[in-house]
Write a protein that holds these residues in place. Sequence first.
Motif, PDB file in Angstrom:
ATOM      1  N   ALA A 167       1.667  12.138  -9.531  1.00  0.00           N
ATOM      2  CA  ALA A 167       0.934  13.400  -9.361  1.00  0.00           C
ATOM      3  C   ALA A 167       1.910  14.581  -9.431  1.00  0.00           C
ATOM      4  O   ALA A 167       1.629  15.586 -10.083  1.00  0.00           O
ATOM      5  CB  ALA A 167       0.195  13.404  -8.035  1.00  0.00           C
ATOM      6  N   LEU A 168       3.045  14.435  -8.755  1.00  0.00           N
ATOM      7  CA  LEU A 168       4.026  15.527  -8.732  1.00  0.00           C
ATOM      8  C   LEU A 168       4.650  15.729 -10.110  1.00  0.00           C
ATOM      9  O   LEU A 168       4.906  16.853 -10.521  1.00  0.00           O
ATOM     10  CB  LEU A 168       5.114  15.251  -7.685  1.00  0.00           C
ATOM     11  CG  LEU A 168       4.641  15.289  -6.231  1.00  0.00           C
ATOM     12  CD1 LEU A 168       5.715  14.778  -5.291  1.00  0.00           C
ATOM     13  CD2 LEU A 168       4.229  16.702  -5.830  1.00  0.00           C
ATOM     14  N   ASN A 170       2.384  17.557 -12.308  1.00  0.00           N
ATOM     15  CA  ASN A 170       2.298  18.948 -11.914  1.00  0.00           C
ATOM     16  C   ASN A 170       3.357  19.823 -12.561  1.00  0.00           C
ATOM     17  O   ASN A 170       3.200  21.025 -12.657  1.00  0.00           O
ATOM     18  CB  ASN A 170       2.401  19.059 -10.398  1.00  0.00           C
ATOM     19  CG  ASN A 170       1.771  20.315  -9.917  1.00  0.00           C
ATOM     20  OD1 ASN A 170       0.565  20.441 -10.014  1.00  0.00           O
ATOM     21  ND2 ASN A 170       2.574  21.240  -9.471  1.00  0.00           N
ATOM     22  N   ASN A 171       4.435  19.193 -13.028  1.00  0.00           N
ATOM     23  CA  ASN A 171       5.476  19.961 -13.709  1.00  0.00           C
ATOM     24  C   ASN A 171       4.939  20.642 -14.958  1.00  0.00           C
ATOM     25  O   ASN A 171       5.460  21.644 -15.410  1.00  0.00           O
ATOM     26  CB  ASN A 171       6.635  19.042 -14.106  1.00  0.00           C
ATOM     27  CG  ASN A 171       7.516  18.753 -12.921  1.00  0.00           C
ATOM     28  OD1 ASN A 171       7.605  19.546 -12.000  1.00  0.00           O
ATOM     29  ND2 ASN A 171       8.141  17.593 -12.926  1.00  0.00           N
ATOM     30  N   ILE A 179       2.436   1.790  -3.351  1.00  0.00           N
ATOM     31  CA  ILE A 179       1.456   2.327  -4.310  1.00  0.00           C
ATOM     32  C   ILE A 179       1.278   3.831  -4.075  1.00  0.00           C
ATOM     33  O   ILE A 179       1.267   4.624  -5.011  1.00  0.00           O
ATOM     34  CB  ILE A 179       0.095   1.592  -4.203  1.00  0.00           C
ATOM     35  CG1 ILE A 179       0.249   0.141  -4.665  1.00  0.00           C
ATOM     36  CG2 ILE A 179      -0.983   2.291  -5.036  1.00  0.00           C
ATOM     37  CD1 ILE A 179      -0.954  -0.731  -4.388  1.00  0.00           C
ATOM     38  N   THR A 180       1.163   4.204  -2.792  1.00  0.00           N
ATOM     39  CA  THR A 180       1.000   5.624  -2.471  1.00  0.00           C
ATOM     40  C   THR A 180       2.187   6.438  -2.991  1.00  0.00           C
ATOM     41  O   THR A 180       2.009   7.501  -3.586  1.00  0.00           O
ATOM     42  CB  THR A 180       0.861   5.826  -0.948  1.00  0.00           C
ATOM     43  OG1 THR A 180      -0.280   5.102  -0.530  1.00  0.00           O
ATOM     44  CG2 THR A 180       0.696   7.286  -0.578  1.00  0.00           C
ATOM     45  N   ILE A 192      -3.698  19.412  -7.744  1.00  0.00           N
ATOM     46  CA  ILE A 192      -2.838  18.266  -8.059  1.00  0.00           C
ATOM     47  C   ILE A 192      -3.688  17.015  -7.815  1.00  0.00           C
ATOM     48  O   ILE A 192      -4.448  16.952  -6.851  1.00  0.00           O
ATOM     49  CB  ILE A 192      -1.548  18.306  -7.211  1.00  0.00           C
ATOM     50  CG1 ILE A 192      -0.652  17.126  -7.531  1.00  0.00           C
ATOM     51  CG2 ILE A 192      -1.809  18.397  -5.743  1.00  0.00           C
ATOM     52  CD1 ILE A 192       0.772  17.287  -7.023  1.00  0.00           C
ATOM     53  N   GLU A 193      -3.577  16.070  -8.726  1.00  0.00           N
ATOM     54  CA  GLU A 193      -4.514  14.937  -8.658  1.00  0.00           C
ATOM     55  C   GLU A 193      -3.836  13.585  -8.439  1.00  0.00           C
ATOM     56  O   GLU A 193      -2.883  13.249  -9.134  1.00  0.00           O
ATOM     57  CB  GLU A 193      -5.332  14.885  -9.948  1.00  0.00           C
ATOM     58  CG  GLU A 193      -6.365  15.990 -10.007  1.00  0.00           C
ATOM     59  CD  GLU A 193      -6.927  16.201 -11.394  1.00  0.00           C
ATOM     60  OE1 GLU A 193      -8.099  15.869 -11.611  1.00  0.00           O
ATOM     61  OE2 GLU A 193      -6.180  16.693 -12.264  1.00  0.00           O
ATOM     62  N   GLU A 214       0.842  -1.209   0.000  1.00  0.00           N
ATOM     63  CA  GLU A 214       0.000   0.000   0.000  1.00  0.00           C
ATOM     64  C   GLU A 214       0.878   1.261   0.000  1.00  0.00           C
ATOM     65  O   GLU A 214       0.615   2.212  -0.727  1.00  0.00           O
ATOM     66  CB  GLU A 214      -0.897   0.017   1.240  1.00  0.00           C
ATOM     67  CG  GLU A 214      -1.989  -1.019   1.206  1.00  0.00           C
ATOM     68  CD  GLU A 214      -3.338  -0.426   0.908  1.00  0.00           C
ATOM     69  OE1 GLU A 214      -3.480   0.792   1.017  1.00  0.00           O
ATOM     70  OE2 GLU A 214      -4.240  -1.196   0.558  1.00  0.00           O
ATOM     71  N   HIS A 215       1.916   1.239   0.835  1.00  0.00           N
ATOM     72  CA  HIS A 215       2.804   2.403   0.905  1.00  0.00           C
ATOM     73  C   HIS A 215       3.536   2.614  -0.412  1.00  0.00           C
ATOM     74  O   HIS A 215       3.747   3.748  -0.839  1.00  0.00           O
ATOM     75  CB  HIS A 215       3.811   2.241   2.047  1.00  0.00           C
ATOM     76  CG  HIS A 215       3.206   2.526   3.380  1.00  0.00           C
ATOM     77  ND1 HIS A 215       3.410   1.740   4.482  1.00  0.00           N
ATOM     78  CD2 HIS A 215       2.373   3.505   3.785  1.00  0.00           C
ATOM     79  CE1 HIS A 215       2.733   2.226   5.500  1.00  0.00           C
ATOM     80  NE2 HIS A 215       2.094   3.299   5.104  1.00  0.00           N
ATOM     81  N   VAL A 268       1.805   6.804  -6.710  1.00  0.00           N
ATOM     82  CA  VAL A 268       0.730   7.744  -7.053  1.00  0.00           C
ATOM     83  C   VAL A 268       1.200   9.179  -6.815  1.00  0.00           C
ATOM     84  O   VAL A 268       0.963  10.076  -7.624  1.00  0.00           O
ATOM     85  CB  VAL A 268      -0.558   7.444  -6.223  1.00  0.00           C
ATOM     86  CG1 VAL A 268      -1.580   8.546  -6.361  1.00  0.00           C
ATOM     87  CG2 VAL A 268      -1.154   6.117  -6.658  1.00  0.00           C
ATOM     88  N   ARG A 269       1.919   9.376  -5.704  1.00  0.00           N
ATOM     89  CA  ARG A 269       2.429  10.715  -5.368  1.00  0.00           C
ATOM     90  C   ARG A 269       3.434  11.185  -6.421  1.00  0.00           C
ATOM     91  O   ARG A 269       3.361  12.312  -6.910  1.00  0.00           O
ATOM     92  CB  ARG A 269       3.068  10.695  -3.980  1.00  0.00           C
ATOM     93  CG  ARG A 269       3.641  12.036  -3.568  1.00  0.00           C
ATOM     94  CD  ARG A 269       4.039  12.038  -2.117  1.00  0.00           C
ATOM     95  NE  ARG A 269       2.899  11.769  -1.272  1.00  0.00           N
ATOM     96  CZ  ARG A 269       2.847  10.797  -0.361  1.00  0.00           C
ATOM     97  NH1 ARG A 269       3.880  10.015  -0.178  1.00  0.00           N
ATOM     98  NH2 ARG A 269       1.761  10.608   0.361  1.00  0.00           N
ATOM     99  N   THR A 286       1.317  14.601  -0.108  1.00  0.00           N
ATOM    100  CA  THR A 286       1.592  15.026  -1.482  1.00  0.00           C
ATOM    101  C   THR A 286       1.581  16.555  -1.558  1.00  0.00           C
ATOM    102  O   THR A 286       2.470  17.165  -2.164  1.00  0.00           O
ATOM    103  CB  THR A 286       0.536  14.435  -2.450  1.00  0.00           C
ATOM    104  OG1 THR A 286       0.590  13.017  -2.355  1.00  0.00           O
ATOM    105  CG2 THR A 286       0.798  14.855  -3.885  1.00  0.00           C
ATOM    106  N   ARG A 325      -5.910   7.422  -2.177  1.00  0.00           N
ATOM    107  CA  ARG A 325      -4.898   6.903  -1.249  1.00  0.00           C
ATOM    108  C   ARG A 325      -5.145   7.338   0.187  1.00  0.00           C
ATOM    109  O   ARG A 325      -4.366   6.979   1.068  1.00  0.00           O
ATOM    110  CB  ARG A 325      -3.487   7.357  -1.668  1.00  0.00           C
ATOM    111  CG  ARG A 325      -3.026   6.915  -3.030  1.00  0.00           C
ATOM    112  CD  ARG A 325      -3.227   5.436  -3.299  1.00  0.00           C
ATOM    113  NE  ARG A 325      -2.559   4.596  -2.345  1.00  0.00           N
ATOM    114  CZ  ARG A 325      -2.970   3.378  -1.997  1.00  0.00           C
ATOM    115  NH1 ARG A 325      -4.062   2.878  -2.522  1.00  0.00           N
ATOM    116  NH2 ARG A 325      -2.304   2.663  -1.122  1.00  0.00           N
TER     117      ARG A 325
END
Lengths: 112, 232
Positions: A102-103, A106-107, A94-95, B61-62, A91-92, A98-99, B75, B67
């Motif tokens: 996402a980041l 965002n670029n 995967i998080t 931000i998505e 789970e960690h 995902v983070r 995040t 999670r």
Amino acid sequence: MIIKIFITFFVVFAISRVILRHREGSVKKIALLIWIFIWSGILFFVWWPKVSDYIAHSVGIGRGVDALVYISLVALFYGMFRIYVKLEFVEHEITGLVREMALRDNNKKEWK
Amino acid sequence: MILFQQKMKTVIVIPVFNEEKTIGNVLSDLNKNNYNDIIVVDDASSDKSAEIARNYNCMIIEHLINRGQGAALKTGIVLALNGGADYIVTFDADGQHQVGDIKLLLEPLYAKKCEVTLGSRYLTELSQRKIPLMRKVLHRLAIVYTNFTTRLNLSDTHNGLRAMTAVAAEKIHFSQDRYAHASEILEEIAHKHISFMEIPVTISYTDYSLAKGQKIGDFIKILFKIFVNKLR
């Protein structure tokens, strides 16, 4: 006697699965040996239950079958805990993924 | 690096999951009060939360998949730090927090009195506290547990309204994805001896926020997660 034969077939099936997984590379050699040891042990006590009685007596438990049930319960709970911990780890991971995604996305964005 | 159009100083991080009913009002209130450096972390909402948020001054931000609140918060904090934020405020999207309280949380940080300020609903005057009984019981359990494990003497432990300096945010490592992150943050504050102050804040409870908030089952899950995390 029928149950003994049934369990024997099942154990042979289980060991064959582990060997197959080992050949595929998803089960390590040490895990293969442990699983063969566990299943062989089960088979041994199924065919020679008196031996389990003898071992049970020596640790203060009346019957061999009872000792096996106790040990199985403890092993199952431990196994469940290990799986839960592994699941938490996944789970960690995967998080984190995902983070990171996402980041990275965002670029390409800017403040509105 | 992240492309910020304006130099970020104080950044408000809002984790969002299916808050289409409240997110508009929350962002509108913040913008009206000149808070424009806002990071909204949409934790894979299935409703129109992100769409609504796009109408306001904020960066969205998505997360591709849901999670949890803790993960979304982290995040947002990482993004704020990457963008060069000096101060970070964490704010809920369900409309429970008051924009006016942000200033109260930031003042001690600006004055360098401490590194972290924690909002506490139990420090406000009794007449202003309108906390449902079940919530009080849950909070009490959480407070007793957290004070026992952290040796801190806190009056509120699961309040999402908090502020921190960038230096403190860098020091606080939390990995719990869901509600247990709140306890983890406090444990980090205690273990790393980060200076903090509790600030009285007002929480407005509505039927909506109560329905979305934590239940007794969540409290048990939080305890279990913390326990397993320690044994890993």
